[in-house]
Every structure is written in C-alpha cells, then in structure tokens.
Design a protein around this motif. Structure first.
Motif: not given
Length: 474
Positions: A88-112
């Motif tokens: 799970i940890a490795r998949i999260i690392q591999e897909r972190s760009r997708e997850l970061a964008v999704l989190e910023s879209l849904d939450n409003g926090k800065p992408i950085k």
C-alpha cells in the motif's frame, strides 16, 4: 514582492468518476437506503462527483464484512500483514501525484502542501507500521498482544488522506479490520484509497469505506459489532461519541480541537520565529487542530515581531490551490467560512484590532484572507474558541511564568510552540505546558514514529509511534 507567473498542476493527472458507491467487502456498491450527496471543489464550487450516502443497512453490511474478514486477517503472521502495508505504501508513492491533485481539488489546500507534506507522510505512516507488524510482542504491551476486532474510524476534512493513514495503518498492522467514514465534504481521496487497497491485493472486507454525513458516523459509532472507535474532529462531536460509547465496553480514542500557544521569547531568532508563526497558523488555511492560533510574544520584542510578521504576511500568495505558487488555498466549505467570518467579526466587536495584508479574493469559491488580531486578552472569544481558519490572536507576556500561565489558560491541550535560543528554557517551559506535543524552534512538524494527541478537551489516546499501536491491541 516578486510577481510569479501561474504554475498550475494539471487536473488531467487524476480521473474523477461522476459517481461513487460505498466500498464494502472489496467492491464498490450503491447505497441501499441512504441516497447520494455531491462533493464540490471549494475553490470554485464546481461539483466534482456524486457520492453514495450510507444508511444504517449499509453500515450493517460494512461492519459485517469487516467481522467476516477479521479472523483470517488476525491469524496472518505479522510479516504477512506487513507485506500488504508495504505494498500500500509503495502504491501511494507511485500514485502520489494523482492523490495530491485529488486532495487539493476536494479539500482546497495548496498543491505544494498536498504534494510535499500530506502524501509523503501518508506513505511514511504505512511504511512505519508495516515495520511494527511482526514486532508486536516487543512493543511493550505484553508478550502476545491480540487485535481488538472491528475498528470504526471517522476522519475529518482538513487532512482527509493523512488522517486515514494515521488510523488505518496501525489498525491493519495489529490485525484489526476497519470500517472508515471520511468527512462528507472530502470523500474522494478515501474512495481512491479503496482502489489502492484492491491494487495491493488486500483481502476483501479488511478495509471498508462508507461515505455520508454525521448520521452515517453516528450509526457506525453506535453499531453493536464495532469493538473500537477512533475519531478525529470537533470537541462537540467528540463529546457525543463519548456519551454513545459509555458503558458499552468499546475502546475509544479521540483527537479533538486545539487552541495552541506559540510562545516567542525575547532571545528568539525573529526571522526564524516569524516563519514558524506563519507555518503554525496559515498552513492548510489554519484548518489544523494543532495550529498555533494564539501567539504569545514577550513585550520587549512585540513591535519587532509584529512588524516582521506583517511584512512576511504581505508576501503570502492566495489563490488557485492547484497553482504551485499558492500559499493560501480555499476554505473547505461555506459552513466553515461562515464560522470563521462570525468569530472574526466578534473579535472586532470585542475590541481587538484586526489586520490583513492587501489581498484580492477570487469571485467564486470560499476564501478568507490571512488575518491577525492584536490587543487580544484572555477573555476574548477569539483567544478561547477554536476558529479553525487563517486567523491569529496575538497576546503579550513579560515573564516565562506569565507565558506558561497564559498558554495553559485554555480548555484545550493539544500542542504548543516555544521560540528561544536557550535549551534550558525550552526544557523548563515545555515541562510546564499542558500540551500533548511541544515544538521547539519549529512548528507543525510530524513524524510517524512520534506520538500525537492531547489533554483536556483536546481528547485522549495517542496516534503515531509505538503508542499508536496500544489503542488497537487487547
């Protein structure tokens, strides 16, 4: 101030479905009775997706799936459970760009912040607890610690994926199964995580995700076949959960609100302290339970600190959360924005002096300029109540004893910060602060190996570190 050209992260890196069901027993399924709700982008109020709302029957199904999966998962050798967590940890690392964008879209926090803080910490928590899975007899909780059973977990909207990791990783490492309810306004990263679980080959029923509002969470907390409840959120809801669980024999951990004191002594490195103050209150738009929302400054350096702080605040960039230059993103919801506005207006009515840097707010979405109040006393509501937004109350003190007294004069006790060049003062003051976490010459730094939690109305129990295992072991 530098003018920065826009540097937007592409939305196209993540695919968002038009609708999402509940994740039960390894499959996505429509709600049987609860209906649907919409989740929106707080930066522009665009509807991102339609999400299933779980009713009592749906919660029953999810808990039953977790109960069926529990014996097999608990019986696995720790080293085998660890393999799933590592995966799970490795998949999260591999897909972190997708997850970061999704989190910023849904939450409003800065992408950085999503990209550089949230996602690395999410992966780190799964890696860390994967390492504990085969070492539980040596964790100090007895020679043969056993999992509790089915854990009902409720996470907030300010760090949706990180709070999920804080709760799911130790639960799985210790052999428990999970039913998790994400916040109503930020369900998408948890539903994405469900897909990560499938990709990792996690056995069906070990992790189940039910979406919905407060009623869904209440069903989960009250469910007779849930053995452990973990909640992060407001103190008010935490009290309701404690009342529901009382007398049932369920284990309970609560991580609730805060009103942290950030104490700046006269020998502190001012520029460094100002960076820590800004990080302490404006990180994630102040949507942080351990935010340094009360600044205590020694009188002799008050003018210098305030001047430097205002100068630094004038350089903060507010705007599109997906722009890599953005420092201050959107407030998560209209309801939260209304609360921030209400308490800020009360601060002015009670006599505190309000200041914000020149700041142009976007026409659409939920926005609030970074704000400081001076002339604040202990009696002001903005010094006592959790605002949960980018609003800082500034107070002064003369002696260390006065600083300690003012810092502890709060119903909360989650975190605190100390700024001084003297190590002896750090140790002496930290020892007297009633706060679960005390940072010295820094703020808002987290590590999966370090326990986190509070005293008083900030809750009880600890998450993270070896201490975070205890809540999931019988």
């Amino acid at each position: 101030m530098f003018e920065y050209a826009p540097a937007p992260e592409s939305r196209s890196v993540v695919s968002i479905d038009s609708s999402y069901g509940l994740f039960i027993d390894g499959e996505f399924d429509a709600a049987k009775e609860g209906g649907v709700f919409k989740t929106v982008n707080p930066a522009d109020e665009e509807v991102l997706a339609e999400v299933a709302s779980a009713g009592p029957e749906d919660v029953d199904r999810a808990v039953a799936a977790a109960r069926r999966a529990f014996p097999g998962w608990a019986a696995l050798p720790g080293a085998e459970r660890a393999k799933y967590l590592f995966r799970i940890a490795r998949i999260i690392q591999e897909r972190s760009r997708e997850l970061a964008v999704l989190e910023s879209l849904d939450n409003g926090k800065p992408i950085k912040e999503s990209r550089d803080v949230d996602l690395p910490l999410v992966a780190a928590h799964f890696f860390y607890y994967a390492g504990w899975a085969d070492k539980l007899p040596y964790a100090g909780f007895g020679p043969a610690p056993r999992p509790i059973g089915v854990a009902g977990q409720i996470v907030p909207w300010n760090f949706p994926l990180l709070m999920l990791a804080w709760k799911i990783a130790p639960a799985l490492a210790t052999g428990n199964t999970v039913v998790l309810k994400p916040a109503e306004t930020t369900p998408l990263s948890a539903l994405f995580f469900a897909d990560v679980c499938r990709q990792a080959g996690l056995p069906p029923g070990v992790v189940n995700i039910v979406t919905g509002a407060g009623d869904t969470g209440a069903y989960l907390v009250a469910h007779p076949d849930v053995d452990k409840v973990a909640f992060t959120g407001s103190t008010e809801v935490g009290r309701e959960i404690a009342r529901t669980v009382a007398g049932t024999g369920k284990r309970l951990t609560l991580e609730l609100g805060g009103k942290a004191a950030n104490i700046v002594f006269d020998d502190a490195p001012i520029d460094q302290a100002v960076e820590g103050i800004v990080n302490g209150i404006f990180f994630n738009q102040g949507h942080v339970c351990c935010a340094g929302s009360r600044l205590l400054v020694q009188e002799s350096v008050f003018d210098l600190v305030l001047e430097s702080l205002k100068r630094r605040m004038a350089t903060l960039r507010l705007g599109d959360p997906l722009d890599k230059n953005t420092d201050i993103g959107a407030i998560n919801s209209a309801a939260q924005l209304a609360r921030i506005k209400q308490l800020s207006e009360i601060g002015g009515q009670e006599g505190a002096e309000r200041w914000s840097p020149p700041c142009e707010l976007p026409d659409r979405g939920f926005w609030f300029a970074p704000t400081i109040f001076t002339g604040v006393t202990q009696a002001h509501r903005i010094a006592r109540e959790e605002i949960f937004g980018p609003v800082l109350s500034v107070l002064t003190f003369r002696t260390p004893a006065e600083a300690i007294e003012k810092a502890n004069n709060t119903p909360y006790g989650l975190s605190a910060g100390i700024w001084t060049e003297k190590g002896s003062r750090i140790l002496a003051v930290a020892d007297k602060l009633r706060a679960g976490v005390v940072w010295a010459n820094t703020f808002n730094k987290f590590d999966p190996a370090s326990p986190f939690g509070g005293y008083k109305e900030s809750g009880y129990g600890r998450e993270g570190g070896r201490h975070g295992l205890e809540a999931y072991l019988a």
